[in-house]
Design a protein around this motif. Structure first.
Motif, short mmCIF file in Angstrom:
data_model
loop_
_atom_site.label_atom_id
_atom_site.label_comp_id
_atom_site.label_asym_id
_atom_site.label_seq_id
_atom_site.Cartn_x
_atom_site.Cartn_y
_atom_site.Cartn_z
N ILE A 101 0.85 -1.18 0.00
CA ILE A 101 0.00 0.00 0.00
C ILE A 101 0.89 1.23 0.00
O ILE A 101 1.81 1.35 0.81
CB ILE A 101 -0.98 -0.01 1.19
N THR B 77 -7.62 -7.42 2.44
CA THR B 77 -7.66 -5.99 2.20
C THR B 77 -6.61 -5.31 3.07
O THR B 77 -6.63 -5.44 4.29
CB THR B 77 -9.04 -5.40 2.51
N SER C 27 -4.81 -1.79 4.44
CA SER C 27 -5.14 -0.39 4.68
C SER C 27 -4.09 0.21 5.60
O SER C 27 -3.29 -0.50 6.21
CB SER C 27 -6.54 -0.24 5.26
N ARG C 28 -4.09 1.53 5.70
CA ARG C 28 -3.14 2.21 6.57
C ARG C 28 -3.75 3.46 7.13
O ARG C 28 -4.61 4.10 6.52
CB ARG C 28 -1.83 2.53 5.83
N ASP C 29 -3.31 3.83 8.33
CA ASP C 29 -3.68 5.06 8.99
C ASP C 29 -2.38 5.81 9.24
O ASP C 29 -1.67 5.51 10.20
CB ASP C 29 -4.44 4.79 10.28
N GLY D 145 -2.64 5.29 -0.17
CA GLY D 145 -3.62 4.26 0.09
C GLY D 145 -3.90 3.32 -1.06
O GLY D 145 -4.82 2.50 -0.98
#
Length: 114
Positions: A51, A68, A70-72, A55
């Protein structure tokens, strides 16, 4: 350079789900393409998903449609939602940047029973 700590693994039956987390220490997290890797017993480490800082995800063919990523960026945290798990997903899962430049953590064990 970044330190990484993986968590969220466990033992599940085939068809089950897990959500893995990767906590990264270092301000470079926001700038890097990040990745999840896995290593099964007796096998080489394999790239599972990536990623980029915006995003955009990529996936290995073996997990596409089931996982899936994802990143914050504000929390320096990356996630891997794993659905419809299969026995062949059994491995130790690691996070790092896409080039493996960070300090490898201990990984988190995912075991999928038949």
């Amino acid at each position: 350079q970044v330190q990484l700590v993986e968590s969220g693994g466990g033992l599940v039956q085939a068809g089950g789900s897990l959500r893995l987390s990767c906590a990264a220490s270092g301000s470079v997290f926001r700038l890097n393409v990040m990745a999840w890797y896995r290593q099964a017993p007796g096998k080489q480490r394999e790239l599972v998903a990536t990623i980029n800082s915006g995003g955009y995800p990529t996936y290995a063919d073996s997990v596409k449609g089931r996982f899936t990523i994802s990143r914050d960026n504000a929390k320096n945290t990356m996630y891997l939602q794993m659905n419809n798990l299969k026995p062949e997903d059994t491995a130790v899962y690691y996070c790092n940047d896409v080039a493996g430049r960070g300090n490898w953590g201990q990984g988190t064990q995912v075991t999928v029973s038949s």
